[in-house]
Design a protein around this motif. Structure first.
Motif, PDB file in Angstrom:
ATOM      1  N   LYS A 102      47.674   3.717  47.915  1.00 58.73           N
ATOM      2  CA  LYS A 102      47.398   3.610  49.342  1.00 58.73           C
ATOM      3  C   LYS A 102      46.169   2.729  49.501  1.00 58.73           C
ATOM      4  CE  LYS A 102      49.230   8.125  50.552  1.00 58.73           C
ATOM      5  NZ  LYS A 102      48.938   9.450  51.082  1.00 58.73           N
ATOM      6  N   LYS A 103      46.081   2.082  50.658  1.00 57.58           N
ATOM      7  CA  LYS A 103      44.915   1.250  50.955  1.00 57.58           C
ATOM      8  C   LYS A 103      44.269   1.758  52.228  1.00 57.58           C
ATOM      9  CE  LYS A 103      43.307  -3.431  51.300  1.00 57.58           C
ATOM     10  NZ  LYS A 103      43.108  -4.235  52.465  1.00 57.58           N
ATOM     11  N   LYS A 104      42.954   1.907  52.184  1.00 61.02           N
ATOM     12  CA  LYS A 104      42.184   2.298  53.366  1.00 61.02           C
ATOM     13  C   LYS A 104      40.985   1.367  53.436  1.00 61.02           C
ATOM     14  CE  LYS A 104      39.939   6.145  55.682  1.00 61.02           C
ATOM     15  NZ  LYS A 104      39.609   7.564  55.633  1.00 61.02           N
ATOM     16  N   GLY A 105      40.964   0.526  54.434  1.00 58.29           N
ATOM     17  CA  GLY A 105      39.883  -0.466  54.527  1.00 58.29           C
ATOM     18  C   GLY A 105      39.931  -1.366  53.316  1.00 58.29           C
ATOM     19  N   ASN A 106      38.831  -1.451  52.584  1.00 58.74           N
ATOM     20  CA  ASN A 106      38.758  -2.265  51.373  1.00 58.74           C
ATOM     21  C   ASN A 106      38.911  -1.446  50.103  1.00 58.74           C
ATOM     22  OD1 ASN A 106      38.370  -4.716  52.736  1.00 58.74           O
ATOM     23  ND2 ASN A 106      36.183  -4.315  52.954  1.00 58.74           N
ATOM     24  N   GLU A 107      39.304  -0.188  50.240  1.00 61.95           N
ATOM     25  CA  GLU A 107      39.454   0.683  49.076  1.00 61.95           C
ATOM     26  C   GLU A 107      40.929   0.895  48.749  1.00 61.95           C
ATOM     27  OE1 GLU A 107      35.542   3.519  49.141  1.00 61.95           O
ATOM     28  OE2 GLU A 107      37.353   4.310  50.072  1.00 61.95           O
ATOM     29  N   TYR A 108      41.202   1.060  47.458  1.00 65.11           N
ATOM     30  CA  TYR A 108      42.538   1.334  46.967  1.00 65.11           C
ATOM     31  C   TYR A 108      42.535   2.724  46.347  1.00 65.11           C
ATOM     32  CZ  TYR A 108      43.469  -3.494  47.908  1.00 65.11           C
ATOM     33  OH  TYR A 108      43.633  -4.687  48.561  1.00 65.11           O
ATOM     34  N   ASN A 109      43.386   3.599  46.895  1.00 68.35           N
ATOM     35  CA  ASN A 109      43.476   4.983  46.430  1.00 68.35           C
ATOM     36  C   ASN A 109      44.781   5.159  45.675  1.00 68.35           C
ATOM     37  OD1 ASN A 109      41.117   5.925  47.978  1.00 68.35           O
ATOM     38  ND2 ASN A 109      42.409   5.448  49.724  1.00 68.35           N
ATOM     39  N   VAL A 110      44.707   5.864  44.577  1.00 69.56           N
ATOM     40  CA  VAL A 110      45.910   6.128  43.797  1.00 69.56           C
ATOM     41  C   VAL A 110      45.977   7.611  43.452  1.00 69.56           C
ATOM     42  CG1 VAL A 110      44.802   5.538  41.583  1.00 69.56           C
ATOM     43  CG2 VAL A 110      47.290   5.411  41.788  1.00 69.56           C
ATOM     44  N   SER A 111      47.159   8.176  43.616  1.00 65.52           N
ATOM     45  CA  SER A 111      47.444   9.535  43.163  1.00 65.52           C
ATOM     46  C   SER A 111      48.356   9.386  41.961  1.00 65.52           C
ATOM     47  CB  SER A 111      48.166  10.333  44.254  1.00 65.52           C
ATOM     48  OG  SER A 111      47.362  10.440  45.388  1.00 65.52           O
ATOM     49  N   PHE A 112      48.101  10.160  40.909  1.00 65.19           N
ATOM     50  CA  PHE A 112      48.892  10.013  39.693  1.00 65.19           C
ATOM     51  C   PHE A 112      48.843  11.298  38.877  1.00 65.19           C
ATOM     52  CE2 PHE A 112      44.602   8.584  38.932  1.00 65.19           C
ATOM     53  CZ  PHE A 112      44.254   9.065  37.678  1.00 65.19           C
ATOM     54  N   GLU A 113      49.689  11.363  37.850  1.00 64.40           N
ATOM     55  CA  GLU A 113      49.672  12.490  36.935  1.00 64.40           C
ATOM     56  C   GLU A 113      49.165  12.027  35.585  1.00 64.40           C
ATOM     57  OE1 GLU A 113      53.045  15.007  36.446  1.00 64.40           O
ATOM     58  OE2 GLU A 113      53.307  15.273  38.602  1.00 64.40           O
ATOM     59  N   ASN A 155      48.740  14.044  31.835  1.00 67.19           N
ATOM     60  CA  ASN A 155      48.936  15.293  31.090  1.00 67.19           C
ATOM     61  C   ASN A 155      49.396  16.434  32.001  1.00 67.19           C
ATOM     62  OD1 ASN A 155      48.074  13.996  28.707  1.00 67.19           O
ATOM     63  ND2 ASN A 155      45.942  14.390  29.262  1.00 67.19           N
ATOM     64  N   ARG A 156      50.303  16.121  32.922  1.00 64.32           N
ATOM     65  CA  ARG A 156      50.901  17.076  33.873  1.00 64.32           C
ATOM     66  C   ARG A 156      49.884  17.680  34.845  1.00 64.32           C
ATOM     67  NH1 ARG A 156      54.855  20.551  30.167  1.00 64.32           N
ATOM     68  NH2 ARG A 156      52.874  20.989  29.208  1.00 64.32           N
ATOM     69  N   ILE A 157      48.785  16.987  35.067  1.00 65.02           N
ATOM     70  CA  ILE A 157      47.761  17.410  36.038  1.00 65.02           C
ATOM     71  C   ILE A 157      47.642  16.312  37.092  1.00 65.02           C
ATOM     72  CG2 ILE A 157      45.322  17.953  36.376  1.00 65.02           C
ATOM     73  CD1 ILE A 157      45.301  19.005  33.484  1.00 65.02           C
ATOM     74  N   ASP A 158      47.625  16.721  38.381  1.00 64.24           N
ATOM     75  CA  ASP A 158      47.469  15.757  39.467  1.00 64.24           C
ATOM     76  C   ASP A 158      46.046  15.216  39.489  1.00 64.24           C
ATOM     77  OD1 ASP A 158      50.084  16.127  40.326  1.00 64.24           O
ATOM     78  OD2 ASP A 158      49.535  17.684  41.767  1.00 64.24           O
ATOM     79  N   HIS A 159      45.936  13.899  39.590  1.00 65.27           N
ATOM     80  CA  HIS A 159      44.644  13.206  39.664  1.00 65.27           C
ATOM     81  C   HIS A 159      44.662  12.273  40.864  1.00 65.27           C
ATOM     82  CE1 HIS A 159      42.892  13.821  35.501  1.00 65.27           C
ATOM     83  NE2 HIS A 159      44.108  14.316  35.364  1.00 65.27           N
ATOM     84  N   HIS A 160      43.478  11.844  41.272  1.00 67.53           N
ATOM     85  CA  HIS A 160      43.355  10.784  42.268  1.00 67.53           C
ATOM     86  C   HIS A 160      42.157   9.930  41.884  1.00 67.53           C
ATOM     87  CE1 HIS A 160      40.488  13.738  43.898  1.00 67.53           C
ATOM     88  NE2 HIS A 160      39.854  12.676  44.378  1.00 67.53           N
ATOM     89  N   ALA A 161      42.193   8.669  42.294  1.00 67.55           N
ATOM     90  CA  ALA A 161      41.080   7.757  42.033  1.00 67.55           C
ATOM     91  C   ALA A 161      40.989   6.764  43.184  1.00 67.55           C
ATOM     92  CB  ALA A 161      41.274   7.018  40.708  1.00 67.55           C
ATOM     93  N   THR A 162      39.775   6.283  43.409  1.00 63.73           N
ATOM     94  CA  THR A 162      39.522   5.283  44.437  1.00 63.73           C
ATOM     95  C   THR A 162      38.818   4.103  43.782  1.00 63.73           C
ATOM     96  OG1 THR A 162      39.302   7.000  46.114  1.00 63.73           O
ATOM     97  CG2 THR A 162      38.381   4.844  46.654  1.00 63.73           C
ATOM     98  N   PHE A 163      39.290   2.903  44.106  1.00 62.57           N
ATOM     99  CA  PHE A 163      38.738   1.673  43.549  1.00 62.57           C
ATOM    100  C   PHE A 163      38.326   0.727  44.669  1.00 62.57           C
ATOM    101  CE2 PHE A 163      41.783   3.341  40.538  1.00 62.57           C
ATOM    102  CZ  PHE A 163      41.162   3.191  39.310  1.00 62.57           C
ATOM    103  N   SER A 164      37.288  -0.076  44.404  1.00 59.64           N
ATOM    104  CA  SER A 164      36.945  -1.163  45.325  1.00 59.64           C
ATOM    105  C   SER A 164      37.951  -2.283  45.104  1.00 59.64           C
ATOM    106  CB  SER A 164      35.532  -1.674  45.045  1.00 59.64           C
ATOM    107  OG  SER A 164      35.502  -2.345  43.793  1.00 59.64           O
TER     108      SER A 164
END
Length: 151
Positions: free
Chosen positions: A54-65, A67-76
């Motif tokens: 997903k993109k919000k403003g100038n940031e890129y957000n990713v949801s991912f798995e 090792n079978r655990i939900d994670h999220h990360a945000t990048f410039s």
């Protein structure tokens, strides 16, 4: 006077429209993510699966798995990792956070918990079942930072 009022109304509308657009989150395809972001993501999380961007403003957000655990990360847009978090069992919530939630929301039940690490500070996002359902954000010391109704 009418022209000034009309100009003010138009300018205000355009400003608020631009602000709303800047804060809007839009789902995007992998091919629309800058290569620098993809490179950092792949190097930091090489075994990640099921990535959704997903993109919000100038940031890129990713949801991912991972090792079978939900994670999220945000990048410039230049690929710098700005935030990383993961979901974990509510039975593993730190005591200070559990006590703060129980004290602040005694009529609610903890549904799920995620960490969010940004600028070397760990925060806890807690989803609460109740009337209404809530999302709350606590600092590692148990200070309430944010509260919103979870739709």
């Amino acid at each position: 006077m009418k022209r000034a009022l009309l100009a003010f109304t138009l300018l205000t509308g355009l400003t608020f429209g631009a602000l709303a657009q800047a804060s809007k989150t839009t789902r995007i395809r992998d091919k629309d993510v800058p290569q620098a972001v993809i490179n950092t993501f792949n190097s930091r999380f090489p075994k990640a699966t099921e990535a959704e961007w997903k993109k919000k403003g100038n940031e890129y957000n990713v949801s991912f798995e991972l090792n079978r655990i939900d994670h999220h990360a945000t990048f410039s847009s230049s690929g710098a990792l700005q935030e990383h978090g993961k979901e974990f069992s509510s039975s593993m919530i730190p005591a200070v956070i559990r006590e703060a939630v129980t004290r602040d929301y005694p009529q609610h039940r903890i549904d799920d918990v995620q960490t969010a690490i940004r600028n070397k500070a760990t925060n806890y996002e807690v989803s609460l079942d109740g009337r209404p359902d809530l999302k709350v954000l606590y600092s590692a010391s148990g200070k309430l930072l944010k509260k919103e109704v979870d739709n």
